[in-house]
Design a protein around this motif. Structure first.
Motif, PDB file in Angstrom:
ATOM      1  N   ALA A 195     -19.927  33.772 -37.628  1.00 37.80           N
ATOM      2  CA  ALA A 195     -19.726  32.465 -37.368  1.00 37.80           C
ATOM      3  C   ALA A 195     -19.467  31.673 -38.608  1.00 37.80           C
ATOM      4  N   PRO A 196     -18.273  30.818 -38.786  1.00 39.96           N
ATOM      5  CA  PRO A 196     -18.012  30.246 -39.963  1.00 39.96           C
ATOM      6  C   PRO A 196     -18.829  28.817 -40.295  1.00 39.96           C
ATOM      7  N   ALA A 197     -19.080  28.506 -41.253  1.00 43.23           N
ATOM      8  CA  ALA A 197     -20.127  27.408 -41.658  1.00 43.23           C
ATOM      9  C   ALA A 197     -19.099  26.145 -41.089  1.00 43.23           C
ATOM     10  N   GLY A 236     -22.265  26.110 -28.485  1.00 39.35           N
ATOM     11  CA  GLY A 236     -22.870  25.218 -29.380  1.00 39.35           C
ATOM     12  C   GLY A 236     -21.905  24.588 -30.355  1.00 39.35           C
ATOM     13  N   GLN A 237     -20.569  24.262 -29.801  1.00 39.97           N
ATOM     14  CA  GLN A 237     -19.745  23.846 -30.506  1.00 39.97           C
ATOM     15  C   GLN A 237     -19.206  24.619 -32.195  1.00 39.97           C
ATOM     16  N   ARG A 238     -19.565  26.059 -32.058  1.00 44.83           N
ATOM     17  CA  ARG A 238     -19.219  26.738 -33.011  1.00 44.83           C
ATOM     18  C   ARG A 238     -18.421  28.011 -32.362  1.00 44.83           C
ATOM     19  N   TRP A 239     -17.645  28.565 -33.222  1.00 43.39           N
ATOM     20  CA  TRP A 239     -17.088  29.750 -32.922  1.00 43.39           C
ATOM     21  C   TRP A 239     -17.616  31.050 -33.566  1.00 43.39           C
ATOM     22  N   VAL A 240     -17.566  32.031 -32.708  1.00 43.87           N
ATOM     23  CA  VAL A 240     -18.418  33.182 -33.326  1.00 43.87           C
ATOM     24  C   VAL A 240     -17.549  34.228 -32.767  1.00 43.87           C
ATOM     25  N   TYR A 241     -17.167  35.115 -34.085  1.00 43.35           N
ATOM     26  CA  TYR A 241     -16.033  36.041 -33.804  1.00 43.35           C
ATOM     27  C   TYR A 241     -16.907  37.588 -33.877  1.00 43.35           C
ATOM     28  N   PHE A 242     -16.330  38.479 -33.301  1.00 48.02           N
ATOM     29  CA  PHE A 242     -17.363  39.681 -33.385  1.00 48.02           C
ATOM     30  C   PHE A 242     -16.494  40.961 -33.086  1.00 48.02           C
ATOM     31  N   CYS A 243     -16.922  41.978 -33.277  1.00 46.11           N
ATOM     32  CA  CYS A 243     -16.382  43.297 -32.926  1.00 46.11           C
ATOM     33  C   CYS A 243     -17.518  44.387 -33.105  1.00 46.11           C
ATOM     34  N   VAL A 244     -17.773  45.216 -31.999  1.00 47.90           N
ATOM     35  CA  VAL A 244     -18.704  46.194 -32.151  1.00 47.90           C
ATOM     36  C   VAL A 244     -17.968  47.483 -31.606  1.00 47.90           C
ATOM     37  N   THR A 245     -18.173  48.514 -32.151  1.00 49.87           N
ATOM     38  CA  THR A 245     -17.492  49.812 -31.887  1.00 49.87           C
ATOM     39  C   THR A 245     -18.261  50.717 -32.133  1.00 49.87           C
TER      40      THR A 245
END
Length: 332
Positions: A53-55, A289-298
């Motif tokens: 999640a970027p600042a 919560g007004q935030r972007w969260v990027y993810f990858c699970v492999t």
């Protein structure tokens, strides 16, 4: 030979609700990187995790990562690159109209295994490019995928991936050529529908993770890609970004993993199960919560059996738990 990823993950998702996740103790912060990564302990094979999640608005960035630079087999998760390039090629304010009007051939030239929507060889005719793109992402339909790849060109998808700096990501000629290579076909790039039928009882010769014809990417590259694609970094028009977000928000992995309720989710998963090799991958993003969260699970692992539902259940439970913990952390 290749099991339906949807059938397999549906059964696994159903079992998630009955599992007890290995949560940290009450004295620990349940949303620390170490606590989140602890959910994946004890799984076989190789596991890669990245949650980022970027600042924003004075709040610091949030990063959880382990083995995230490793190139791993990700299966149908690479179909997001095909979607992105298809939209880039039609990137105008009239993108939806263009995709609806463009008709693609649905016939033996594109029929592929694991195609629940286009149901080869029972359907034939013309289908809009928009419908094919939706089938590719929403239901992971391989015939829809090969229709789209034929339209945009696999080399064009690879050029896009390279231009985006995604050095670990590998896109095959088609899903059918990938199957042909696994079965050891000499001319796997031109593996026909008739050859698919003739090889129905053949054994696999090459493993899915290989250096010739595969579907691979690292967690780092998936997170890098989604952090730009979902913000319009690869498109010129807001209408194209809206269409990308719309289709990605319908990905089946959102419910099969499952991702947390109460957030906007965008995901295209992938998996494979063949004797001796298994993989599950879920990359994408959440807006919480007004935030972007990027993810990858492999996860990639070896198991002699054709199926290993216990491992899939444990992995999907860990992944779902990890993203729920990230959601709780960032909702504050």
């Amino acid at each position: 030979m290749l099991n339906s990823r949807r059938e397999f993950l549906v059964k696994s998702a159903a079992a998630v609700g009955t599992m007890q996740l290995a949560r940290p103790t009450e004295a620990e912060d349940k949303a620390t990187p170490d606590a989140i990564l602890s959910l994946f302990k004890g799984l076989p094979g190789e596991v890669a995790v990245k949650i980022y999640a970027p600042a924003v608005d004075g709040k610091p960035e949030f990063v959880v990562q382990a083995n995230s630079a490793k190139t791993m087999f990700v299966g149908s998760a690479i179909k997001t690159f095909i979607l992105c390039e298809a939209l880039r090629q039609s990137d105008t304010p009239e993108v939806v109209k263009t995709l609806r009007a463009r008709q693609l051939n649905l016939d033996a030239s594109v029929w592929a295994l694991d195609s629940a929507i286009f149901n080869p060889p029972n359907l034939i005719g013309k289908v809009s490019e928009r419908t094919a793109l939706e089938a590719m992402i929403i239901h992971s339909d391989n015939t829809g995928t090969d229709m789209c790849l034929k339209q945009v060109g696999p080399d064009k998808v690879r050029e896009f991936v390279a231009s985006a700096g995604l050095k670990s990501c590998v896109v095959p000629e088609s899903t059918r050529s990938f199957v042909g290579y696994l079965l050891g076909a000499k001319d796997y790039k031109n593996f026909t529908w008739e050859a698919v039928g003739a090889a129905a009882n053949d054994s696999m010769v090459n493993l899915p993770m290989n250096s010739v014809e595969t579907m691979a990417c690292s967690a780092d590259d998936f997170v890098s890609y989604y952090s730009r694609a979902l913000q319009g970094g690869f498109f010129k028009n807001k209408e194209t970004l809206n269409e990308f977000r719309r289709i990605q928000s319908l990905g089946d992995a959102i419910w099969l993993l499952p991702l947390p309720l109460g957030v906007s989710s965008f995901c295209k998963g992938g998996s494979i199960d063949v004797p001796g090799f298994h993989a599950v991958c879920a990359p994408g993003a959440m807006f919480v919560g007004q935030r972007w969260v990027y993810f990858c699970v492999t996860i990639n692992w070896d198991a002699k059996a054709e199926r290993d539902p216990a491992t899939v259940t444990a992995f999907t439970a860990a992944a779902s738990g990890a993203l729920s913990m990230a959601k709780d952390k960032l909702s504050v």
